[in-house]
Design a protein around this motif. Structure first.
Motif, mmCIF file in Angstrom:
data_model
loop_
_atom_site.group_PDB
_atom_site.id
_atom_site.type_symbol
_atom_site.label_atom_id
_atom_site.label_comp_id
_atom_site.label_asym_id
_atom_site.label_seq_id
_atom_site.Cartn_x
_atom_site.Cartn_y
_atom_site.Cartn_z
ATOM 1 N N PHE A 145 0.521 -0.612 0.425
ATOM 2 C CA PHE A 145 0.510 -0.447 -0.261
ATOM 3 C C PHE A 145 0.644 1.491 -0.022
ATOM 4 O O PHE A 145 2.168 1.059 0.957
ATOM 5 N N ALA A 146 0.322 2.549 -0.698
ATOM 6 C CA ALA A 146 0.892 3.340 -1.002
ATOM 7 C C ALA A 146 0.396 4.830 -1.027
ATOM 8 O O ALA A 146 -0.206 4.642 -1.751
ATOM 9 N N MET A 147 0.782 5.995 -0.434
ATOM 10 C CA MET A 147 -0.082 7.679 -0.852
ATOM 11 C C MET A 147 0.920 8.701 -0.966
ATOM 12 O O MET A 147 2.227 8.754 -0.420
ATOM 13 N N SER A 148 1.003 8.891 -2.208
ATOM 14 C CA SER A 148 1.550 10.290 -2.525
ATOM 15 C C SER A 148 0.135 11.657 -2.444
ATOM 16 O O SER A 148 -1.002 11.606 -3.310
ATOM 17 N N ALA A 149 0.169 12.423 -2.022
ATOM 18 C CA ALA A 149 -0.373 13.831 -1.869
ATOM 19 C C ALA A 149 -0.201 15.270 -1.858
ATOM 20 O O ALA A 149 1.617 15.033 -1.622
ATOM 21 N N SER A 150 -0.818 15.936 -2.655
ATOM 22 C CA SER A 150 0.042 16.986 -2.271
ATOM 23 C C SER A 150 -0.613 18.118 -0.924
ATOM 24 O O SER A 150 1.197 19.039 -0.884
ATOM 25 N N ARG A 151 -0.948 17.512 0.042
ATOM 26 C CA ARG A 151 -0.601 18.580 1.277
ATOM 27 C C ARG A 151 -0.357 16.742 2.453
ATOM 28 O O ARG A 151 -1.021 15.899 1.725
ATOM 29 N N PRO A 152 -0.276 17.281 3.188
ATOM 30 C CA PRO A 152 -0.546 16.004 4.345
ATOM 31 C C PRO A 152 -1.647 15.469 4.489
ATOM 32 O O PRO A 152 -2.749 16.637 5.169
ATOM 33 N N THR A 153 -2.078 14.242 5.013
ATOM 34 C CA THR A 153 -3.254 13.486 4.837
ATOM 35 C C THR A 153 -3.295 12.383 6.273
ATOM 36 O O THR A 153 -1.995 12.058 5.691
ATOM 37 N N ASP A 154 -3.840 11.534 6.537
ATOM 38 C CA ASP A 154 -3.838 10.427 7.026
ATOM 39 C C ASP A 154 -4.569 9.509 6.003
ATOM 40 O O ASP A 154 -4.776 10.067 4.999
ATOM 41 N N VAL A 155 -3.747 8.412 6.633
ATOM 42 C CA VAL A 155 -4.230 6.824 5.568
ATOM 43 C C VAL A 155 -5.381 5.919 5.952
ATOM 44 O O VAL A 155 -4.698 4.575 6.505
ATOM 45 N N ASN A 156 -5.666 6.238 7.527
ATOM 46 C CA ASN A 156 -5.966 5.148 8.611
ATOM 47 C C ASN A 156 -7.417 4.437 7.943
ATOM 48 O O ASN A 156 -7.312 2.832 8.307
ATOM 49 N N GLN A 157 -8.469 4.762 7.443
ATOM 50 C CA GLN A 157 -9.067 3.844 7.392
ATOM 51 C C GLN A 157 -8.570 3.011 5.878
ATOM 52 O O GLN A 157 -9.478 1.924 6.220
ATOM 53 N N SER A 158 -7.288 3.460 5.678
ATOM 54 C CA SER A 158 -6.984 2.344 4.264
ATOM 55 C C SER A 158 -6.398 2.129 4.989
ATOM 56 O O SER A 158 -6.143 0.314 4.659
ATOM 57 N N LEU A 159 -4.929 1.581 5.996
ATOM 58 C CA LEU A 159 -4.234 0.870 6.725
ATOM 59 C C LEU A 159 -5.929 -0.080 8.110
ATOM 60 O O LEU A 159 -5.600 -0.510 7.847
ATOM 61 N N ASP B 45 -3.539 10.294 14.542
ATOM 62 C CA ASP B 45 -4.047 11.333 12.933
ATOM 63 C C ASP B 45 -2.195 11.697 12.366
ATOM 64 O O ASP B 45 -1.590 12.689 12.893
ATOM 65 N N PHE B 46 -1.395 10.360 12.482
ATOM 66 C CA PHE B 46 -0.320 10.974 11.756
ATOM 67 C C PHE B 46 -0.893 10.700 9.933
ATOM 68 O O PHE B 46 -1.328 10.291 9.185
ATOM 69 N N ARG B 47 -0.148 12.481 10.081
ATOM 70 C CA ARG B 47 -0.339 12.369 8.763
ATOM 71 C C ARG B 47 0.620 12.765 8.119
ATOM 72 O O ARG B 47 2.547 13.273 8.178
ATOM 73 N N SER B 48 0.792 12.755 6.732
ATOM 74 C CA SER B 48 2.203 12.386 5.615
ATOM 75 C C SER B 48 1.864 13.089 4.068
ATOM 76 O O SER B 48 0.322 12.575 3.063
ATOM 77 N N THR B 49 2.767 13.119 3.211
ATOM 78 C CA THR B 49 2.371 13.238 1.935
ATOM 79 C C THR B 49 3.093 12.334 1.141
ATOM 80 O O THR B 49 2.226 12.241 -0.123
ATOM 81 N N ASN B 50 3.744 11.211 1.555
ATOM 82 C CA ASN B 50 3.988 10.046 1.031
ATOM 83 C C ASN B 50 4.483 8.853 2.173
ATOM 84 O O ASN B 50 4.933 8.879 2.898
ATOM 85 N N VAL B 51 3.441 7.773 2.205
ATOM 86 C CA VAL B 51 3.463 6.634 3.177
ATOM 87 C C VAL B 51 3.794 5.324 2.141
ATOM 88 O O VAL B 51 2.961 5.129 0.743
ATOM 89 N N ILE B 52 4.542 4.526 2.804
ATOM 90 C CA ILE B 52 4.730 3.259 2.137
ATOM 91 C C ILE B 52 4.336 2.019 3.735
ATOM 92 O O ILE B 52 4.884 1.947 4.842
ATOM 93 N N ALA B 53 3.486 0.787 3.052
ATOM 94 C CA ALA B 53 3.731 0.232 3.997
ATOM 95 C C ALA B 53 2.961 -1.239 3.270
ATOM 96 O O ALA B 53 3.070 -1.293 1.684
ATOM 97 N N HIS B 54 2.954 -2.297 4.425
ATOM 98 C CA HIS B 54 3.130 -3.621 4.133
ATOM 99 C C HIS B 54 2.507 -4.099 4.637
ATOM 100 O O HIS B 54 2.647 -4.357 5.673
ATOM 101 N N ILE B 55 2.104 -5.406 4.242
ATOM 102 C CA ILE B 55 1.846 -7.175 4.510
ATOM 103 C C ILE B 55 2.656 -8.516 4.190
ATOM 104 O O ILE B 55 2.756 -8.399 3.056
#
Length: 251
Positions: free
Chosen positions: A5-19, A68-78
């Motif tokens: 799973f990964a995200m790129s965003a123009s402004r910091p945001t959370d990925v709580n729902q996706s995680l 409420d971790f917020r970021s413009t770039n996130v990488i996750a893995h299971i």
């Protein structure tokens, strides 16, 4: 196999729902029970959480999905260990991280690369694996190639630098991966990887978000990426035309 799973965003945001949607796939409704990890970028540095335990059983990941971790770039893995003998250990848990040119580089892989540890020699480069996975070997090879090219690569130069090596590694097996330096997010869809674009409005500016997942996480219109394609994103936008791997290397 594992899931990305990964995200790129123009402004910091959370990925709580996706995680929260990814978590039960790690040992409850999916077989990926050998570890989990997530990296949130804060500028050049990555804040990384990971454990060699099933994601579905992790109290730490459950906390993160509500924090409420917020970021413009996130990488996750299971992770699902493959082969099983390369078992649960912190050193074998994605995402992996190294410093290069004053930035945290983070990498996560889905697939299997038999023979990668004996293919191109690792001894000649700065970056060496700490664990036993083919994934970390591949990460070190990519970073050694980038380091050889010098600092300050543009998105196009970065893609030109690593695409031949991606092709070589993909020829060994299956090589879906996410790679980031905190500015760029690079996605290689060797076989299975999906993308979802969201345009949100909030505050004083529109928010552009692109999500990636091995398998769609929601009922939204996720689009499968073309097998063998390489994509570079920054701030929620693709910043360089797609690279591609020769068809013979794309399963």
């Amino acid at each position: 196999m594992c899931e990305l799973f990964a995200m790129s965003a123009s402004r910091p945001t959370d990925v709580n729902q996706s995680l929260a949607l990814l978590q039960p796939r790690g040992g409850e409704i999916g077989p990926h029970a050998d570890g989990w990890g997530v990296a949130f970028y804060e500028g050049r540095a990555a804040r990384i959480f990971k454990e060699p335990v099933p994601a579905a059983e992790s109290r730490c990941l459950a906390f993160i999905t509500e924090y409420d971790f917020r970021s413009t770039n996130v990488i996750a893995h299971i992770r699902k260990a493959n082969p099983e003998k390369i078992g649960r250990a912190s050193a074998n848990t994605h995402p992996f991280e190294r410093e290069l040119d004053g930035r945290s580089w983070v990498f996560a892989h889905n697939g299997k690369l038999p023979g990668v540890s004996t293919a191109p020699p690792l001894s000649s480069g700065r970056f060496q694996p700490l664990g036993d996975t083919d994934s970390e070997h591949a990460f070190c090879l990519l970073l050694n190639r980038i380091a050889e090219s010098g600092p300050g690569l543009s998105a196009g130069e970065l893609l030109t630098t690593i695409t031949p090596l991606i092709s070589d590694l993909a020829s060994l097996g299956e090589f879906n991966f996410m790679l980031s330096d905190g500015e760029h997010l690079i996605a290689h869809a060797h076989t299975h990887l999906h993308k979802l674009r969201r345009n949100c409005c909030g505050g004083d500016a529109a928010q552009e978000i692109v999500l990636f997942a091995t398998k769609p996480l929601t009922d939204e219109p996720w689009q499968p990426l073309e097998p063998g394609s390489v994509h570079v994103f920054a701030e929620g936008k693709e910043v360089h035309p797609n690279g591609s791997i020769p068809a013979s290397h794309a399963a």
